[in-house]
Design a protein around this motif. Structure first.
Motif, PDB file in Angstrom:
ATOM      1  N   UNK A   1      50.584 -39.463 -15.551  1.00  0.00           N
ATOM      2  CA  UNK A   1      49.850 -38.389 -14.869  1.00  0.00           C
ATOM      3  C   UNK A   1      48.351 -38.622 -15.025  1.00  0.00           C
ATOM      4  N   UNK A   2      47.929 -39.068 -16.184  1.00  0.00           N
ATOM      5  CA  UNK A   2      46.514 -39.360 -16.404  1.00  0.00           C
ATOM      6  C   UNK A   2      46.032 -40.452 -15.447  1.00  0.00           C
ATOM      7  N   UNK A   3      46.842 -41.469 -15.268  1.00  0.00           N
ATOM      8  CA  UNK A   3      46.498 -42.538 -14.330  1.00  0.00           C
ATOM      9  C   UNK A   3      46.422 -41.986 -12.902  1.00  0.00           C
ATOM     10  N   UNK A   4      47.397 -41.164 -12.533  1.00  0.00           N
ATOM     11  CA  UNK A   4      47.398 -40.559 -11.193  1.00  0.00           C
ATOM     12  C   UNK A   4      46.197 -39.632 -11.015  1.00  0.00           C
ATOM     13  N   UNK A   5      45.828 -38.942 -12.079  1.00  0.00           N
ATOM     14  CA  UNK A   5      44.657 -38.064 -12.006  1.00  0.00           C
ATOM     15  C   UNK A   5      43.417 -38.878 -11.631  1.00  0.00           C
ATOM     16  N   UNK A   6      43.236 -39.995 -12.301  1.00  0.00           N
ATOM     17  CA  UNK A   6      42.059 -40.830 -12.024  1.00  0.00           C
ATOM     18  C   UNK A   6      42.104 -41.418 -10.617  1.00  0.00           C
ATOM     19  N   UNK A   7      43.300 -41.679 -10.110  1.00  0.00           N
ATOM     20  CA  UNK A   7      43.431 -42.242  -8.771  1.00  0.00           C
ATOM     21  C   UNK A   7      43.239 -41.197  -7.670  1.00  0.00           C
TER      22      UNK A   7
ATOM     23  N   UNK B   1      42.531 -34.888  -3.991  1.00  0.00           N
ATOM     24  CA  UNK B   1      43.126 -33.558  -4.155  1.00  0.00           C
ATOM     25  C   UNK B   1      42.030 -32.496  -4.071  1.00  0.00           C
ATOM     26  N   UNK B   2      40.899 -32.759  -4.690  1.00  0.00           N
ATOM     27  CA  UNK B   2      39.767 -31.825  -4.633  1.00  0.00           C
ATOM     28  C   UNK B   2      39.372 -31.562  -3.174  1.00  0.00           C
TER      29      UNK B   2
END
Length: 168
Positions: free
Chosen positions: A6-12, A17-18
């Motif tokens: 999830x952390x990796x996906x967050x950075x990607x 998403x914002x």
């Protein structure tokens, strides 16, 4: 291990998403909603079946978070009207209105005036530039429905945009 993923996906995907949520909920103050998307992803990562890409899965979560936020805001407005308070809500103040130039505000209003299915497909395809298959996965539609709805949404947007610009 799941939180690392999830952390990796967050950075990607956090910036995508914002931007999606800014258009979806009509406010530039969506940082908390972005966090909510990834909190839900952490809680639901075990249910991610990898039938779609992580990006489409995260976007579908973001769409649901956006829907929840719009409902919350609508409930809040209804409560305010029922209580007969004359105060304005924070999101109705000039400071909370999107920080776009006048044309972007009019375009935003034109998009917001569309029915929900048109708005969904326009934001995903035109603004976020997702593929037809990614959009279909997020909306749980078939690809043909995405294409047809997108075409109709563009026509409706063009008409609405002309109406909004003619009013000015």
């Amino acid at each position: 291990m799941a939180s690392n993923q999830i952390s990796e996906w967050y950075h990607l995907y956090n910036k995508d998403i914002y931007h999606f949520l800014v258009y979806y909920v009509g406010s530039s103050d969506v940082e908390d909603l972005v966090q909510e998307v990834f909190i839900r992803a952490i809680k639901g990562v075990d249910s991610f079946q990898q039938k779609s890409s992580p990006k489409t899965w995260i976007f579908s979560i973001a769409r649901h978070v956006g829907i929840d936020e719009i409902r919350r805001r609508n409930r809040s407005r209804i409560k305010q009207m029922l209580s007969f308070r004359g105060e304005q809500q924070d999101e109705d103040t000039p400071d909370a209105i999107l920080q776009f130039n006048e044309n972007n505000k009019l375009l935003y209003q034109a998009i917001q005036s569309l029915k929900a299915t048109y708005r969904d497909v326009l934001i995903l395809r035109a603004i976020k530039e997702l593929t037809v298959s990614e959009t279909a996965a997020i909306l749980n539609w078939n690809e043909n429905k995405v294409r047809i709805t997108y075409h109709r949404a563009l026509k409706a947007l063009q008409k609405n945009k002309e109406d909004f610009f003619d009013e000015r």
